[in-house]
Design a protein around this motif. Structure first.
Motif, PDB file in Angstrom:
ATOM      1  N   GLU A   1      49.027  39.762  41.753  1.00 46.93           N
ATOM      2  CA  GLU A   1      47.969  39.497  40.782  1.00 46.93           C
ATOM      3  C   GLU A   1      48.027  38.084  40.221  1.00 46.93           C
ATOM      4  O   GLU A   1      46.995  37.524  39.843  1.00 46.93           O
ATOM      5  CB  GLU A   1      48.063  40.496  39.622  1.00 46.93           C
ATOM      6  CG  GLU A   1      48.004  41.953  40.043  1.00 46.93           C
ATOM      7  CD  GLU A   1      49.379  42.558  40.280  1.00 46.93           C
ATOM      8  OE1 GLU A   1      49.614  43.674  39.791  1.00 46.93           O
ATOM      9  OE2 GLU A   1      50.216  41.910  40.952  1.00 46.93           O
ATOM     10  N   THR A   2      49.227  37.503  40.136  1.00 44.53           N
ATOM     11  CA  THR A   2      49.384  36.218  39.458  1.00 44.53           C
ATOM     12  C   THR A   2      50.028  35.156  40.344  1.00 44.53           C
ATOM     13  O   THR A   2      50.374  34.085  39.843  1.00 44.53           O
ATOM     14  CB  THR A   2      50.252  36.391  38.191  1.00 44.53           C
ATOM     15  OG1 THR A   2      51.510  36.970  38.554  1.00 44.53           O
ATOM     16  CG2 THR A   2      49.551  37.298  37.188  1.00 44.53           C
TER      17      THR A   2
ATOM     18  N   ASP B   1      50.833  32.080  42.646  1.00 44.09           N
ATOM     19  CA  ASP B   1      50.235  30.753  42.752  1.00 44.09           C
ATOM     20  C   ASP B   1      50.585  30.179  44.122  1.00 44.09           C
ATOM     21  O   ASP B   1      51.626  29.550  44.302  1.00 44.09           O
ATOM     22  CB  ASP B   1      50.759  29.843  41.629  1.00 44.09           C
ATOM     23  CG  ASP B   1      50.122  28.458  41.658  1.00 44.09           C
ATOM     24  OD1 ASP B   1      49.061  28.310  42.302  1.00 44.09           O
ATOM     25  OD2 ASP B   1      50.686  27.532  41.051  1.00 44.09           O
TER      26      ASP B   1
ATOM     27  N   GLY C   1      43.160  42.804  40.755  1.00 40.86           N
ATOM     28  CA  GLY C   1      43.786  41.495  40.660  1.00 40.86           C
ATOM     29  C   GLY C   1      44.622  41.179  41.884  1.00 40.86           C
ATOM     30  O   GLY C   1      44.676  40.034  42.337  1.00 40.86           O
TER      31      GLY C   1
ATOM     32  N   GLY D   1      44.059  38.111  44.505  1.00 39.12           N
ATOM     33  CA  GLY D   1      45.101  37.142  44.812  1.00 39.12           C
ATOM     34  C   GLY D   1      45.308  36.982  46.306  1.00 39.12           C
ATOM     35  O   GLY D   1      45.511  35.863  46.807  1.00 39.12           O
TER      36      GLY D   1
END
Length: 239
Positions: A97-98, A100, A122, A126
């Motif tokens: 979900e997060t 990078d 999410g 991603g």
């Protein structure tokens, strides 16, 4: 294999590592690995991201197929095992979900990890961000018919005949599942939830299959044929 507070992965990691060994459990060895390898081998993939890589088993399989691989997982103990087995590998702490990561991957893989992700929307967003245009998202997942079974699941009739109970299929929910010293929080979602989220990103479905066992005892084969555990989907991000 996403780990959130209280989802069981931190306390189950040691038992999971023993269960998987270097070759995986029955479902991976005898049901999923062959069709998953067939989707990655000889197709020119160069850079893959394995989301929920766990102890890195499928990363190693992809590397043997000549694909440069990055694995991401939020469970420290599983990543430590991945690095132990593959010291030159690229394994990173994080969650779908997060995460990078750059959109440079021509292949993103989720191998039995979507059922562990509480924020499915999410997570899929991603994965799509990590794909370059024209890239492939390859998913192996538990079937929604199967995840609608617990906690009852397999039971026996009054005459002893084994039956598998499916209930509340349309109700999304998290359920604790326990086996061999592991206790993990898994998510049930109807198939339409997965399909809608993937289609909403403009992805194009290229494959949908329900693989059958290719080995194991007669009892294992019969169990997987009566109540299929897995499906495989391949989606393409438009150019």
């Amino acid at each position: 294999m996403n780990e959130d507070v209280g989802d069981g992965w931190a306390t189950s990691a040691a038992a999971w590592i023993v269960e998987q060994g270097e070759d995986g459990d029955y479902g991976r060895r005898c049901v999923l690995d062959a069709p998953m390898r067939a989707r990655i081998e000889g197709r020119g993939f160069r850079h893959a991201l394995d989301v929920g890589c766990g102890e890195g088993r499928f990363c190693r399989i992809m590397q043997r197929a000549g694909i440069r691989t990055t694995g991401i997982d939020p469970t420290e103990a599983l990543l430590a095992r991945a690095r132990e087995l593959d010291p030159d590998g690229d394994y990173r702490l994080g969650r779908a979900e997060t995460m990078d990561v750059e959109a440079l991957h021509d292949l993103v893989v989720s191998y039995l990890s979507l059922i562990d992700m509480p924020d499915l929307g999410g997570a899929i967003a991603g994965m799509v961000r990590a794909l370059r245009p024209g890239g492939t998202l390859l998913i192996a997942n538990m079937t929604s018919f199967n995840t609608a079974g617990p906690p009852e699941g397999w039971t026996r009739d009054h005459d002893g005949t084994p039956r598998f109970i499916i209930d509340h299929y349309m109700d999304e929910r998290a359920t604790w599942v326990s086996w061999r010293d592991m206790r993990i929080l898994n998510w049930h979602r109807p198939l339409s939830t997965y399909m809608t989220l993937l289609l909403d990103h403009g992805l194009q479905l290229r494959l949908f299959s329900e693989p059958q066992p290719t080995g194991g005892t007669p009892e294992q084969i019969a169990r997987h044929r009566r109540v299929p555990y897995f499906h495989i989907m391949e989606w393409q991000k438009p150019d």
